[in-house]
Design a protein around this motif. Sequence first.
Motif, PDB file in Angstrom:
ATOM      1  N   LYS A  80       1.554   6.422  -7.845  1.00 17.81           N
ATOM      2  CA  LYS A  80       1.261   5.001  -7.666  1.00 17.81           C
ATOM      3  C   LYS A  80      -0.161   4.791  -7.171  1.00 17.81           C
ATOM      4  O   LYS A  80      -0.821   3.800  -7.516  1.00 17.81           O
ATOM      5  CB  LYS A  80       2.235   4.383  -6.662  1.00 17.81           C
ATOM      6  CG  LYS A  80       3.602   4.025  -7.199  1.00 17.81           C
ATOM      7  CD  LYS A  80       4.389   3.216  -6.178  1.00 17.81           C
ATOM      8  CE  LYS A  80       3.711   1.874  -5.937  1.00 17.81           C
ATOM      9  NZ  LYS A  80       4.401   1.080  -4.903  1.00 17.81           N
ATOM     10  N   ALA A  81      -0.631   5.719  -6.330  1.00 19.28           N
ATOM     11  CA  ALA A  81      -1.983   5.614  -5.780  1.00 19.28           C
ATOM     12  C   ALA A  81      -3.051   5.986  -6.801  1.00 19.28           C
ATOM     13  O   ALA A  81      -4.250   5.841  -6.526  1.00 19.28           O
ATOM     14  CB  ALA A  81      -2.116   6.505  -4.551  1.00 19.28           C
ATOM     15  N   THR A 108      -7.773   7.932 -10.214  1.00 21.97           N
ATOM     16  CA  THR A 108      -7.976   7.339 -11.527  1.00 21.97           C
ATOM     17  C   THR A 108      -7.597   5.864 -11.591  1.00 21.97           C
ATOM     18  O   THR A 108      -7.772   5.231 -12.626  1.00 21.97           O
ATOM     19  CB  THR A 108      -7.144   8.089 -12.583  1.00 21.97           C
ATOM     20  OG1 THR A 108      -5.741   7.973 -12.250  1.00 21.97           O
ATOM     21  CG2 THR A 108      -7.517   9.560 -12.628  1.00 21.97           C
ATOM     22  N   LEU A 109      -7.085   5.303 -10.507  1.00 22.01           N
ATOM     23  CA  LEU A 109      -6.591   3.928 -10.538  1.00 22.01           C
ATOM     24  C   LEU A 109      -7.696   2.927 -10.224  1.00 22.01           C
ATOM     25  O   LEU A 109      -8.432   3.083  -9.252  1.00 22.01           O
ATOM     26  CB  LEU A 109      -5.454   3.766  -9.522  1.00 22.01           C
ATOM     27  CG  LEU A 109      -4.744   2.419  -9.491  1.00 22.01           C
ATOM     28  CD1 LEU A 109      -3.976   2.204 -10.790  1.00 22.01           C
ATOM     29  CD2 LEU A 109      -3.799   2.346  -8.297  1.00 22.01           C
ATOM     30  N   ASP A 134      -3.441  -1.000  -1.066  1.00 21.65           N
ATOM     31  CA  ASP A 134      -2.244  -0.501  -1.751  1.00 21.65           C
ATOM     32  C   ASP A 134      -2.337   1.010  -1.964  1.00 21.65           C
ATOM     33  O   ASP A 134      -1.346   1.737  -1.782  1.00 21.65           O
ATOM     34  CB  ASP A 134      -2.071  -1.197  -3.105  1.00 21.65           C
ATOM     35  CG  ASP A 134      -1.579  -2.630  -2.962  1.00 21.65           C
ATOM     36  OD1 ASP A 134      -1.057  -2.975  -1.885  1.00 21.65           O
ATOM     37  OD2 ASP A 134      -1.734  -3.409  -3.925  1.00 21.65           O
ATOM     38  N   MET A 135      -3.514   1.489  -2.348  1.00 24.42           N
ATOM     39  CA  MET A 135      -3.688   2.923  -2.570  1.00 24.42           C
ATOM     40  C   MET A 135      -3.498   3.706  -1.273  1.00 24.42           C
ATOM     41  O   MET A 135      -2.809   4.730  -1.249  1.00 24.42           O
ATOM     42  CB  MET A 135      -5.063   3.199  -3.161  1.00 24.42           C
ATOM     43  CG  MET A 135      -5.258   2.650  -4.558  1.00 24.42           C
ATOM     44  SD  MET A 135      -6.934   2.914  -5.193  1.00 24.42           S
ATOM     45  CE  MET A 135      -6.872   4.679  -5.531  1.00 24.42           C
ATOM     46  N   LEU A 136      -4.089   3.225  -0.195  1.00 27.14           N
ATOM     47  CA  LEU A 136      -3.939   3.902   1.093  1.00 27.14           C
ATOM     48  C   LEU A 136      -2.481   3.847   1.562  1.00 27.14           C
ATOM     49  O   LEU A 136      -1.965   4.812   2.130  1.00 27.14           O
ATOM     50  CB  LEU A 136      -4.849   3.268   2.133  1.00 27.14           C
ATOM     51  CG  LEU A 136      -6.349   3.540   1.950  1.00 27.14           C
ATOM     52  CD1 LEU A 136      -7.165   2.687   2.914  1.00 27.14           C
ATOM     53  CD2 LEU A 136      -6.660   5.012   2.157  1.00 27.14           C
ATOM     54  N   ILE A 177     -11.021  10.277   1.371  1.00 20.21           N
ATOM     55  CA  ILE A 177     -12.092   9.762   0.521  1.00 20.21           C
ATOM     56  C   ILE A 177     -12.015   8.241   0.385  1.00 20.21           C
ATOM     57  O   ILE A 177     -13.033   7.546   0.453  1.00 20.21           O
ATOM     58  CB  ILE A 177     -12.038  10.452  -0.853  1.00 20.21           C
ATOM     59  CG1 ILE A 177     -12.488  11.916  -0.719  1.00 20.21           C
ATOM     60  CG2 ILE A 177     -12.904   9.718  -1.880  1.00 20.21           C
ATOM     61  CD1 ILE A 177     -12.233  12.763  -1.946  1.00 20.21           C
ATOM     62  N   ILE A 178     -10.802   7.719   0.225  1.00 18.67           N
ATOM     63  CA  ILE A 178     -10.657   6.267   0.092  1.00 18.67           C
ATOM     64  C   ILE A 178     -10.944   5.570   1.416  1.00 18.67           C
ATOM     65  O   ILE A 178     -11.582   4.506   1.452  1.00 18.67           O
ATOM     66  CB  ILE A 178      -9.254   5.908  -0.415  1.00 18.67           C
ATOM     67  CG1 ILE A 178      -9.033   6.474  -1.814  1.00 18.67           C
ATOM     68  CG2 ILE A 178      -9.071   4.388  -0.445  1.00 18.67           C
ATOM     69  CD1 ILE A 178      -7.614   6.311  -2.321  1.00 18.67           C
TER      70      ILE A 178
END
Length: 292
Positions: A80-81, A108-109, A134-136, A177-178
């Motif tokens: 999902k991330a 890749t998102l 959302d990614m985190l 990294i994010i």
Amino acid sequence: MKGAILPLLVAVILCMGGCSSNLLESVSDDSSREADIESARIAIDDGDYQRAADILEPGYDPLAPDHEIARILASAYMGKAGMDFTYVLENSDESDGDSFDTLASALTLDITGQARPGSESGGGRFIVFDSADDMLGDLGKAKEFLDALFKSHVDNHRAPDQDDIIRMGVASAAHFIITVGKAAAELNGCNIPVNKYAYREIFPDDAGLDALLDDFSSLIDDPENDTLASLREDLVQVSAAIDVFDEVLGPYEDIAREFSDFLSKILGGETIENFTGINLAGYIRTELLGYN
């Protein structure tokens, strides 16, 4: 060798016991579990990570985790991330020494070449800012499922599974990294940089660079947020993964070198416990910007 690093592990199903009056119920429960696992795996293969989570998460107990289900859920949330670690495994031997860029390539998102809407791409690779939380959050969930496995092993006086340690290291590297990129983006009012060219776009080599990096360092170290503690936790997990890589593959295998180089340059000679925003700003200046 690389393809064997992250195999999909199959949990051992314990023989059923108990009195005969519960036999049919036990068979039904086991059958339902296997059907859900199969459905979740199919969903992941189809890229439908949310469906995989929806299938398995309602019955999941973090206090008594089903190891196979926990691993699938971790994979679902990493998917999902926007994690595609296969790319890193396949291309790590082609790296030009930029370990940060190599590991960030797994993300890749919502990738864009624009620092800001309407800006020209200069080779920078950015994540759309609005997708960062959302990614985190998804990477944090993946780490929670893996952490539950670690605690389960400790409670049963067993060492954590090596594949789980590597999964945690991969998720933590991406989370690091994010998180760093989000701080840089907040400071500059732009999308999230995830390669050296992106950092060079938002940290230009001009008279204001020192002040900008000082502000960045202060933002990371700000006691009003938990950014620094989160980054240190990520680095602890990356370090644990490096130990496994070294043991299983040897320190000179491409992917093992990438992770080790990433950690050593990030720390800049400091221990993880003493890592601060100053170290991170120094890493950005010397390793990503390359102005000095």
